[in-house]
Design a protein around this motif. Structure first.
Motif, PDB file in Angstrom:
ATOM      1  N   SER A 375      61.736  55.327  63.717  1.00 17.01           N
ATOM      2  CA  SER A 375      60.796  54.362  64.433  1.00 17.01           C
ATOM      3  C   SER A 375      60.070  53.506  63.427  1.00 17.01           C
ATOM      4  CB  SER A 375      59.579  55.093  65.243  1.00 17.01           C
ATOM      5  OG  SER A 375      58.965  54.022  65.922  1.00 17.01           O
ATOM      6  N   VAL A 376      59.539  53.928  62.395  1.00 21.62           N
ATOM      7  CA  VAL A 376      58.833  53.240  61.306  1.00 21.62           C
ATOM      8  C   VAL A 376      59.824  52.176  60.487  1.00 21.62           C
ATOM      9  CG1 VAL A 376      57.515  53.286  59.194  1.00 21.62           C
ATOM     10  CG2 VAL A 376      56.857  54.793  60.993  1.00 21.62           C
ATOM     11  N   THR A 377      60.866  52.616  60.130  1.00 26.15           N
ATOM     12  CA  THR A 377      61.774  51.942  59.491  1.00 26.15           C
ATOM     13  C   THR A 377      62.298  50.840  60.626  1.00 26.15           C
ATOM     14  OG1 THR A 377      63.488  53.689  59.896  1.00 26.15           O
ATOM     15  CG2 THR A 377      62.555  53.721  57.635  1.00 26.15           C
ATOM     16  N   SER A 378      62.592  51.259  61.650  1.00 26.63           N
ATOM     17  CA  SER A 378      63.117  50.014  62.897  1.00 26.63           C
ATOM     18  C   SER A 378      62.049  49.036  62.908  1.00 26.63           C
ATOM     19  CB  SER A 378      63.366  50.817  63.878  1.00 26.63           C
ATOM     20  OG  SER A 378      63.793  49.868  64.938  1.00 26.63           O
ATOM     21  N   GLU A 379      60.853  49.252  62.986  1.00 26.94           N
ATOM     22  CA  GLU A 379      59.848  48.269  63.052  1.00 26.94           C
ATOM     23  C   GLU A 379      59.572  47.631  61.905  1.00 26.94           C
ATOM     24  OE1 GLU A 379      58.738  47.395  65.720  1.00 26.94           O
ATOM     25  OE2 GLU A 379      59.324  49.065  67.159  1.00 26.94           O
ATOM     26  N   ASN A 380      59.828  48.216  60.723  1.00 26.40           N
ATOM     27  CA  ASN A 380      59.799  47.288  59.507  1.00 26.40           C
ATOM     28  C   ASN A 380      60.322  46.201  59.153  1.00 26.40           C
ATOM     29  OD1 ASN A 380      57.612  49.133  58.350  1.00 26.40           O
ATOM     30  ND2 ASN A 380      59.197  50.360  57.007  1.00 26.40           N
ATOM     31  N   THR A 381      61.633  46.274  59.961  1.00 26.03           N
ATOM     32  CA  THR A 381      62.593  45.249  59.699  1.00 26.03           C
ATOM     33  C   THR A 381      61.938  43.816  60.119  1.00 26.03           C
ATOM     34  OG1 THR A 381      64.610  46.653  59.613  1.00 26.03           O
ATOM     35  CG2 THR A 381      65.019  44.372  59.931  1.00 26.03           C
ATOM     36  N   PRO A 382      61.565  43.646  61.276  1.00 24.87           N
ATOM     37  CA  PRO A 382      61.100  42.229  61.780  1.00 24.87           C
ATOM     38  C   PRO A 382      60.043  41.963  60.893  1.00 24.87           C
ATOM     39  CG  PRO A 382      60.938  44.080  63.364  1.00 24.87           C
ATOM     40  CD  PRO A 382      61.671  44.719  62.415  1.00 24.87           C
ATOM     41  N   LEU A 383      59.035  43.013  60.588  1.00 26.41           N
ATOM     42  CA  LEU A 383      58.017  42.370  59.755  1.00 26.41           C
ATOM     43  C   LEU A 383      58.130  41.926  58.440  1.00 26.41           C
ATOM     44  CD1 LEU A 383      55.315  45.226  60.873  1.00 26.41           C
ATOM     45  CD2 LEU A 383      55.864  42.943  61.898  1.00 26.41           C
ATOM     46  N   ASN A 384      59.122  42.710  58.144  1.00 27.01           N
ATOM     47  CA  ASN A 384      59.488  42.022  56.628  1.00 27.01           C
ATOM     48  C   ASN A 384      60.385  40.902  56.515  1.00 27.01           C
ATOM     49  OD1 ASN A 384      60.315  44.000  53.585  1.00 27.01           O
ATOM     50  ND2 ASN A 384      61.307  42.341  54.102  1.00 27.01           N
ATOM     51  N   LEU A 421      51.358  49.179  59.443  1.00 26.71           N
ATOM     52  CA  LEU A 421      51.346  48.589  60.824  1.00 26.71           C
ATOM     53  C   LEU A 421      52.431  49.133  61.563  1.00 26.71           C
ATOM     54  CD1 LEU A 421      50.775  44.750  60.197  1.00 26.71           C
ATOM     55  CD2 LEU A 421      48.974  46.457  61.209  1.00 26.71           C
ATOM     56  N   THR A 422      53.299  49.639  61.071  1.00 28.17           N
ATOM     57  CA  THR A 422      54.632  50.108  61.914  1.00 28.17           C
ATOM     58  C   THR A 422      54.309  52.095  61.906  1.00 28.17           C
ATOM     59  OG1 THR A 422      55.573  50.664  59.718  1.00 28.17           O
ATOM     60  CG2 THR A 422      56.116  48.752  61.226  1.00 28.17           C
ATOM     61  N   PHE A 423      53.480  52.300  60.909  1.00 31.20           N
ATOM     62  CA  PHE A 423      53.390  53.902  60.958  1.00 31.20           C
ATOM     63  C   PHE A 423      52.306  54.308  62.114  1.00 31.20           C
ATOM     64  CE2 PHE A 423      51.109  57.669  59.472  1.00 31.20           C
ATOM     65  CZ  PHE A 423      52.071  58.733  59.465  1.00 31.20           C
ATOM     66  N   ILE A 424      51.290  53.446  62.063  1.00 37.48           N
ATOM     67  CA  ILE A 424      50.317  54.037  63.125  1.00 37.48           C
ATOM     68  C   ILE A 424      50.625  54.048  64.715  1.00 37.48           C
ATOM     69  CG2 ILE A 424      48.293  53.017  64.167  1.00 37.48           C
ATOM     70  CD1 ILE A 424      47.213  52.223  61.273  1.00 37.48           C
ATOM     71  N   PRO A 425      51.528  53.151  65.073  1.00 39.60           N
ATOM     72  CA  PRO A 425      51.997  53.318  66.455  1.00 39.60           C
ATOM     73  C   PRO A 425      53.147  54.240  66.417  1.00 39.60           C
ATOM     74  CG  PRO A 425      52.073  50.974  65.772  1.00 39.60           C
ATOM     75  CD  PRO A 425      51.552  51.550  64.619  1.00 39.60           C
ATOM     76  N   ALA A 426      53.651  54.557  65.339  1.00 43.54           N
ATOM     77  CA  ALA A 426      54.947  55.724  65.696  1.00 43.54           C
ATOM     78  C   ALA A 426      54.165  57.250  65.719  1.00 43.54           C
ATOM     79  CB  ALA A 426      55.734  55.383  64.340  1.00 43.54           C
ATOM     80  N   LEU A 427      53.002  57.122  64.733  1.00 45.19           N
ATOM     81  CA  LEU A 427      52.238  58.289  64.801  1.00 45.19           C
ATOM     82  C   LEU A 427      51.576  58.658  66.272  1.00 45.19           C
ATOM     83  CD1 LEU A 427      51.260  60.925  63.353  1.00 45.19           C
ATOM     84  CD2 LEU A 427      49.070  59.231  62.742  1.00 45.19           C
ATOM     85  N   THR A 428      51.275  57.437  66.794  1.00 37.84           N
ATOM     86  CA  THR A 428      50.736  57.465  68.420  1.00 37.84           C
ATOM     87  C   THR A 428      51.358  58.363  69.545  1.00 37.84           C
ATOM     88  OG1 THR A 428      49.519  55.504  67.936  1.00 37.84           O
ATOM     89  CG2 THR A 428      49.665  56.362  70.172  1.00 37.84           C
ATOM     90  N   ASP A 429      52.738  58.364  69.097  1.00 39.26           N
ATOM     91  CA  ASP A 429      53.894  58.823  69.983  1.00 39.26           C
ATOM     92  C   ASP A 429      53.462  60.467  69.954  1.00 39.26           C
ATOM     93  OD1 ASP A 429      55.140  56.748  70.907  1.00 39.26           O
ATOM     94  OD2 ASP A 429      56.248  56.441  69.578  1.00 39.26           O
ATOM     95  N   ILE A 430      53.463  60.892  68.695  1.00 44.67           N
ATOM     96  CA  ILE A 430      53.147  61.966  68.388  1.00 44.67           C
ATOM     97  C   ILE A 430      51.601  62.642  68.985  1.00 44.67           C
ATOM     98  CG2 ILE A 430      52.845  64.235  66.778  1.00 44.67           C
ATOM     99  CD1 ILE A 430      54.853  62.427  65.005  1.00 44.67           C
ATOM    100  N   LEU A 431      50.772  61.844  68.808  1.00 40.12           N
ATOM    101  CA  LEU A 431      49.400  62.251  69.286  1.00 40.12           C
ATOM    102  C   LEU A 431      49.642  62.389  70.893  1.00 40.12           C
ATOM    103  CD1 LEU A 431      47.317  59.996  67.155  1.00 40.12           C
ATOM    104  CD2 LEU A 431      47.820  62.306  66.821  1.00 40.12           C
ATOM    105  N   ILE A 432      50.271  61.451  71.574  1.00 38.04           N
ATOM    106  CA  ILE A 432      50.265  61.360  72.879  1.00 38.04           C
ATOM    107  C   ILE A 432      50.932  62.497  73.433  1.00 38.04           C
ATOM    108  CG2 ILE A 432      51.613  60.468  74.947  1.00 38.04           C
ATOM    109  CD1 ILE A 432      51.243  57.656  73.606  1.00 38.04           C
TER     110      ILE A 432
END
Length: 591
Positions: A375-384, A421-432
């Motif tokens: 998830s993190v690497t997938s979201e990294n691409t558009p921000l990069n 910015l991409t790690f925090i939302p991905a970590l939120t999935d685990i917290l949910i």
């Protein structure tokens, strides 16, 4: 003018075709409007009211568009007041269309997912209020264009004549910024609405399919497949089958299934005051759905493409780290980060694909870690991509400030910020998951698929909000930088070659972002293709996986590796295996 550029015969034919198509399309649309107003049965249906409003809006927009086109030939110089009025209506009707589509999607969502509330939420009165709100939301920004002209020009400008074209009347930077902001805001809101309603309706469709599966439970046929036992209510109200993951009962406990056949085994138990049945889950993995030869070839192709693309990307990474000339250039630092991110993402994608065949049940902790990185690497691409576009904008439009604004240290800080910015939302999935499930769930096994572990409504809402926010910001950044670089390219004092190359690079970033967004489109395509060709389900899903997850990882080296002379000169040497006996000296004039 158009009339001076085109000979009379060409101008006549162009206008004839434009007017002819306009008349034909207006006639077809007019029949639908006529049918609506002649049949009172449609008057009380919100869906048809919104639909006929869309058609009427299209008729007005088409009339204005054809009128302005014909005027550019017949009466090129038009009074500014008249032109402003025509452009005002054109802009309003143009913006009405996406908002009306969003309203229609919401109406369908309420009708399918909340049928009991539909008569109240989607009443006729509220529909007409909504239509009025749509016109207000589009008219106000269009009127702002005229107010900007009044703020910058004397009122006498409206008595002059002008070629009636949007950029002639509304061509200032203020108009440009207003257009970018409003359109990005509206379109991102519309896309969020469409994505949300599609996913919700899709969930409802899957639930209906699950109900059909429950009817099939009361058979006595068994399959020779791996078996897992779960406890469910007899009426199936407590079981929530997931085509990719958990089957959850009414008490909150869960057991993992894949696409499965559910069969009754024993009865006579009582849980939570309800009669339950013991059922057998006949699990059909990818390995059992596909013959060995097909499964082998699919994995062979996926792994083969992954190795080839990783090798090509690895050459660029090797060239970067072995040539200090790239270390001080922010552009190449951001580029090599994009390539390394693609390598990691490709490795994870292929690994997860192979695991679905070789080791379908994976420990939840391991699966969570893999999905987190994916998830993190997938979201990294558009921000990069947005960061690279901003760097090109500063280099072309603010060259004196480029060394300060785009220093090497700031580039590495920006990369760290992207990962945060991409790690925090991905970590939120685990917290949910932790908030809704006991911690012991991480010691169980599961089919390692995104929807198996992160399939709740909270995950869905989180995903829609974050992805819509990030993607809308990225598109706004790409559009802004492209328009600014385009302006610089038109300026007489700018470096025409560099500006043109930067403009093309930003366009390619947009193409790359579109390819990255294929992951959002493929589920919709699969839905229609599988409905039309159910026998070829696995083939369509596999092709969608290759096109949306693997092939886009090859575009990064093509954008820079082939087009950039400096990088290409080094990479070419590595490709022809002469790097170890060829000394490369960078030229002073390389860009």
């Amino acid at each position: 003018m158009n009339s001076s550029r085109d000979p009379f015969e060409d101008a006549f034919m162009k206008n004839l075709v434009a007017v002819g198509l306009g008349v034909i399309i207006t006639y077809i649309n007019g029949i639908f409007v006529f049918a609506f107003f002649r049949n009172p049965v449609f008057y009380t249906d919100t869906r048809y009211i919104l639909y006929v409003h869309l058609i009427i809006n299209d008729i007005i927009m088409l009339f204005l568009s054809v009128t302005l086109y014909v005027l550019s030939y017949a009466l090129p110089s038009l009074n500014v007041a008249v032109c402003s009025f025509l452009l005002l209506l054109t802009a309003t009707t143009s913006e009405n269309t996406p908002l009306n589509l969003a309203a229609m999607a919401l109406e369908r969502y309420v009708a399918i997912c909340k049928p009991l509330h539909h008569p109240q939420l989607c009443s006729v009165t509220r529909t007409y209020v909504l239509i009025g709100l749509i016109w207000l939301l589009t008219f106000a920004p269009a009127l702002t264009d005229i107010l900007i002209v009044l703020a910058n020009e004397p009122v006498s400008v409206f008595s002059m004549s002008v070629i009636c074209y949007s950029k002639n009347v509304y061509g200032s930077n203020q108009h440009l910024m207003k257009t970018i902001t409003v359109e990005a805001l509206y379109l991102s809101g519309v896309w969020m609405t469409l994505l949300f309603t599609y996913l919700k309706v899709f969930q409802a469709a899957k639930s209906a399919t699950s109900d059909q599966m429950c009817d099939y439970m009361h058979t006595d046929r068994y399959q020779d497949c791996p078996e897992h036992h779960v406890t469910v209510n007899k009426d199936c109200s407590g079981v929530v089958p997931d085509c990719h993951g958990g089957t959850q009962n009414g008490s909150g406990s869960s057991s993992v299934t894949s696409p499965a056949l559910v069969l009754v085994e024993t009865t006579n138990e009582s849980v939570c005051g309800g009669t339950v049945v013991r059922v057998k889950i006949s699990v059909r993995m990818n390995s059992s759905r596909d013959p060995f030869e097909d499964a082998f070839m699919k994995n062979f192709v996926a792994v083969g493409l992954g190795v080839i693309i990783t090798y090509i990307n690895g050459i660029f990474v090797f060239a970067f780290f072995n040539n200090p000339v790239f270390y001080t250039d922010t552009r190449y630092i951001l580029y090599v980060h994009l390539v390394i991110n693609d390598i990691i993402m490709l490795f994870l994608s292929v690994t997860l694909h192979v695991l679905t065949y070789a080791l379908p049940f994976v420990n939840v902790t391991v699966c969570s870690f893999l999905l987190l990185l994916a998830s993190v690497t997938s979201e990294n691409t558009p921000l990069n991509l947005a960061a690279m576009a901003l760097e090109r904008y500063v280099a072309i439009c603010k060259p004196l400030h480029h060394p300060q604004l785009c220093s090497v240290n700031r580039a590495y800080i920006l990369i760290g910020l992207i990962w945060l910015l991409t790690f925090i939302p991905a970590l939120t999935d685990i917290l949910i998951v932790l908030a809704n499930q006991p911690i012991s769930v991480f010691s169980t096994s599961i089919i390692c698929y995104q929807k198996s572990l992160f399939g709740s409504n909270q995950h869905l809402i989180r995903s829609i909000i974050i992805e819509a926010l990030y993607l809308s910001c990225v598109w706004m950044t790409l559009l802004f930088t492209y328009l600014k670089i385009l302006q610089a390219a038109k300026a007489a004092t700018s470096d025409q070659v560099s500006a043109r190359k930067a403009r093309n690079t930003v366009l390619l970033h947009g193409l790359q972002l579109l390819l990255c967004m294929l992951t959002y489109v493929t589920p919709l395509l699969n839905y229609f293709l599988l409905a039309l060709f159910p026998k070829y389900k696995t083939i369509f899903m596999y092709i969608a996986y290759i096109v949306s997850n693997i092939l886009p990882r090859l575009l990064s080296p093509l954008i820079y590796g082939v087009r950039d002379k400096k990088m290409y000169r080094y990479v070419r040497m590595y490709f022809i295996c002469s790097v170890y006996n060829t000394k490369i000296k960078p030229k002073a004039n390389e860009n």
